[in-house]
Design an enzyme around this catalytic site. Sequence first.
Site, PDB file in Angstrom:
ATOM      1  N   ILE A 145      50.247  33.560  34.712  1.00  0.00           N
ATOM      2  CA  ILE A 145      49.977  32.113  34.725  1.00  0.00           C
ATOM      3  C   ILE A 145      48.804  31.749  35.622  1.00  0.00           C
ATOM      4  CG2 ILE A 145      52.340  31.435  34.185  1.00  0.00           C
ATOM      5  CD1 ILE A 145      52.773  30.896  37.172  1.00  0.00           C
ATOM      6  N   GLY A 146      48.238  32.701  36.339  1.00  0.00           N
ATOM      7  CA  GLY A 146      47.113  32.364  37.205  1.00  0.00           C
ATOM      8  C   GLY A 146      46.487  33.591  37.819  1.00  0.00           C
ATOM      9  N   GLY A 177      43.808  34.722  41.163  1.00  0.00           N
ATOM     10  CA  GLY A 177      43.148  34.305  42.396  1.00  0.00           C
ATOM     11  C   GLY A 177      42.374  35.447  42.997  1.00  0.00           C
ATOM     12  N   GLY A 178      41.728  35.150  44.147  1.00  0.00           N
ATOM     13  CA  GLY A 178      40.928  36.175  44.786  1.00  0.00           C
ATOM     14  C   GLY A 178      41.743  37.346  45.268  1.00  0.00           C
ATOM     15  N   GLY A 192      44.849  38.308  43.882  1.00  0.00           N
ATOM     16  CA  GLY A 192      45.687  38.939  42.878  1.00  0.00           C
ATOM     17  C   GLY A 192      46.112  37.975  41.793  1.00  0.00           C
ATOM     18  N   VAL A 245      49.116  35.906  39.445  1.00  0.00           N
ATOM     19  CA  VAL A 245      50.382  35.203  39.629  1.00  0.00           C
ATOM     20  C   VAL A 245      51.126  35.184  38.298  1.00  0.00           C
ATOM     21  CG1 VAL A 245      51.505  33.054  40.319  1.00  0.00           C
ATOM     22  CG2 VAL A 245      49.394  33.762  41.443  1.00  0.00           C
ATOM     23  N   LYS A 303      53.408  36.729  43.064  1.00  0.00           N
ATOM     24  CA  LYS A 303      52.004  37.059  43.289  1.00  0.00           C
ATOM     25  C   LYS A 303      51.891  38.573  43.455  1.00  0.00           C
ATOM     26  CE  LYS A 303      49.409  34.481  45.927  1.00  0.00           C
ATOM     27  NZ  LYS A 303      48.794  33.867  47.126  1.00  0.00           N
ATOM     28  N   ASP A 329      43.685  26.893  55.389  1.00  0.00           N
ATOM     29  CA  ASP A 329      43.128  26.656  54.055  1.00  0.00           C
ATOM     30  C   ASP A 329      43.884  25.511  53.384  1.00  0.00           C
ATOM     31  OD1 ASP A 329      41.351  27.016  52.004  1.00  0.00           O
ATOM     32  OD2 ASP A 329      42.428  28.669  51.073  1.00  0.00           O
TER      33      ASP A 329
END
Length: 976
Positions: A671-672, A674-675, A677, A679, A693, A806
């Site tokens: 479903i996603g 990122g930098g 790994g 998800v 994740k 962040d």
Amino acid sequence: MSNACSYRQIALSLCLVFCFYLPCCVKSDELQILLNLKSALNKSSTNVLDSWEAASSVCSFDGITCNAEGSVKEIELSSQKLMGVLPLDSICQLQSLDKLSLGYNLLYGAITEDLSNCVKLQYLDLGNNLFTGSFPDISALGELQYLYLNGSEFSGTFPWKSLENMTNLALLSLGDNPFNRTPFPDQILKLKKLNWLYLANCSIEGKIPPEIGDLTELRELELQYNYLSGEIPVEIGKLHKLWQLEIYNNELTGKLPVGLRNLTNLEYFDASANHLEGVISEVRYLTNLVTLQLFENQFTGEVPTELGEFKKLVNLSLYTNMLTGPLPQKLGSWADFDFIDVSENFLTGPIPPDMCKKGTMKGLLMLQNRFTGEIPVTYASCTTLKRFRVSNNSLSGIVPAGIWGLPNLNIIDIAYNQFEGPITSDIKNAKEIGIISAEYNRLSGELPEEISEAISLVKIELNNNQILGKIPHEIGELKRLSSLKLHNNGLSGSIPESLGSCASISNINMANNSLSGKIPSSLGYLPTLNSLNLSRNELSGKIPESFSSLKLTLFDLSYNRLTGPIPESLSIEAYNGSLARNPGLCSSTIRSFKQCPTDSGMSKDVRLLIVCFALGAMILLASLGCFLYLRRTEKYRDRSLKEVSWDFKSFHVLTFTEDEILDSIKRENLIGKGGSGNVYKVMLSNGAELAVKHIWNTDSHGRRKSRSTTPILGKRAGKEKEFDAEVQTLSSIRHVNVVKLYCSITSEDSSLLVYEYLPNGSLWDRLHTSRKMELDWDTRYEIAVGAAKGLEYLHHGCERPVIHRDVKSSNILLDEFFKPRIANFGLAKIVQANGGKDSTRVIAGTHGYIAPEYGYTYKVNEKSDVYSFGVVLMELVSGKRPIEPEFGDNKDIVSWVCSKLKNKQSVLSIVEPRIPDAFKEDAVKVLRIAMLCTTTLPALRPTMRTVVHMLEEAEPCKLVSIIINKDGDLKKKEAK
């Protein structure tokens, strides 16, 4: 008769026995009370209660003091990290107790007990805890002399009538609690023995009553961060013993009262951030002042010359007023002067020369005035100076050489003056300097190669000067450099190839110089480059092919001598003006450029045949490579998830197994990305949903690497112990507004972090995608409060503060009811006990959310999170992204909002049009909080605990919501 004697003897014996054993019984009861208290506070992370054992005397317990009869007289357990619900009704059974000190702990829950049995209490400290609900009636505590309840989360209406009988009260501290709004309580005006009154940030409104002058024993009066209005009463001049007067951040109007001059013992006076006006001549009589802060008002007239004779003055803040005339030339020359900020006034004359006479000064801020003359040479040896800001004045002369090399300087800001002379080689000594802002002057000479030794530099702004010569090749050693502005000078020679080593740089502007030679191809590999302007130079040669991979918002190579074909990725109409006036450039697609020549020695058909053959060969090789890669990947995936040994650590009671998670890590559940790994969404057999994740351990080049040498979280640097410790700390977090980490499953090659699944995605998605209309103002407000409470817990509720580093809308996830969760702790930092609050120097965060202190220091703390959260609030109010083209070059949402603070209509225009008019003033209240959070100076930003309080005060009126739903329109009372 004998029987009567016998009865009397028996009675006497019983009486003696009773009297003999009574103290023992009393002590036995006290022992049990203290053991009950220990049991209630059994979550303490210290060993202070280890000595509380049944076999010991209560008088030997740590924190316990007994009287001469051996009964408990005092309980002193402040600052012991005690956690639990306080059994006050039990404690009040200690008949001799006159002091109960439990401040600065982690006590929670509501206080509903009857305190009427604590009649002997003279000292009660429950301050700085995490209680809930209102505080009970304490009318029975008539002997109380010291009452500390500040910063303990009490809410509702405080029982002010309880104070009527406390005529001996010497100290009353109720500040920093979200009480209901109330006028200044009359009961306080009857406490004639008060010497310290702390009512800051506790929702006091209305006028300061003249009767305040009757409290003549007052030494400290703190009423800041309230809703006080009207004028400061003249009667305040009757408080001759006053040592500290804090009334800042209110809505006070009028002039400083004439009677103020009588407060000759006053050392700390702060009336800043109000609407005060008139002259400040009254302060000339306050000769014992140590700090004077009157900033952000509308004061006029001159700064009294007498301030130059104040022997104790170390801090003077008068910025953002309308003051005129010169500053006293002896200012700051007597004591260990620390800080001056008189920016944004109309002050004239020279800079006082001796403010660093004692060698202790840290900040000199005098920007945006009308000062003249030169920088006194005395500041060239002020080695303690951290900030030197005199921009936007009429200063002139040569900048003293030593200024450039001050060893602790974070920022030198001399822009918009008439300074001359060179930047000297002393710059090599400025190891802490982050910003050089010297644009729009008459600086000359060459850039010294020693500038490369100022290794902390983030911004160099030297545009619009008369600097000549070459750009030093050594500039590439500035690895933290993010902005380089050298345009409108007389620079010559080539652009250093080494500039491509500045991997953090996002803005390069060298326009309007005399630079020549080729454009370094290394610039095309800069990963964060966002703006590049090399126009109006004498650059030649081809545009580097490496520029094809750049994604720029500003790109300008016009007015040079470039030749050859324009790279295909730049051959678009949008870049026409960016490449203009380069007669040697050609393009096969842009009509405004001449067409690039073709090779006439080869027929069109032959060229076409070669191209087709080459393409066919490439497709064949690519297909073969993909086939082999997929086979190898499938084998590796099967091995890595099914055959590798996994280490399973759970942090909650689980209803799933390790195999259920491993079996769900497949492409159809992705479903996603990122930098760090991928998800995956995992559907359990019981119908529950999880988010997993999958993080591969990689080295600095992105290659997979053994976990034994590279941890997952943070910056993938350090040892396995650090990874385990950080995950363990984050896994212990329990808060409704922080995403829940169920477990970690780790192997040598990768790790799986299993979180709760949040079906409504991130706040970014809801604000900035097609689904943003689903967020009405009530929902936005609830998201703001919930996210603030999550951050408040991280900063104040954990054993050691957790800095997220962040905070942004994409890291605020929403559940099925749009309740927010703070997520993504990949950059989080736990403040170490021996590291203070500035325990990290690693660059972290996302552009647009990063606090400005990164410009002059890499030491960040909780206030950096507060800044980022302020940006999120601005997103919620405006619907804008942190970076938008409409903001202009090098501007973000914070500067855009600041530019709109001109009048009421302009401020209302910030609010997203989709928010109904009836709620726009509620939105402006939240915007005001966002402005406080994004204050440039970290020390002036509120804590997250204060932010939560302010947001709760800004809650939309529920009655208004009902009327809006019924009638569709409503005019509300104007918010202040």
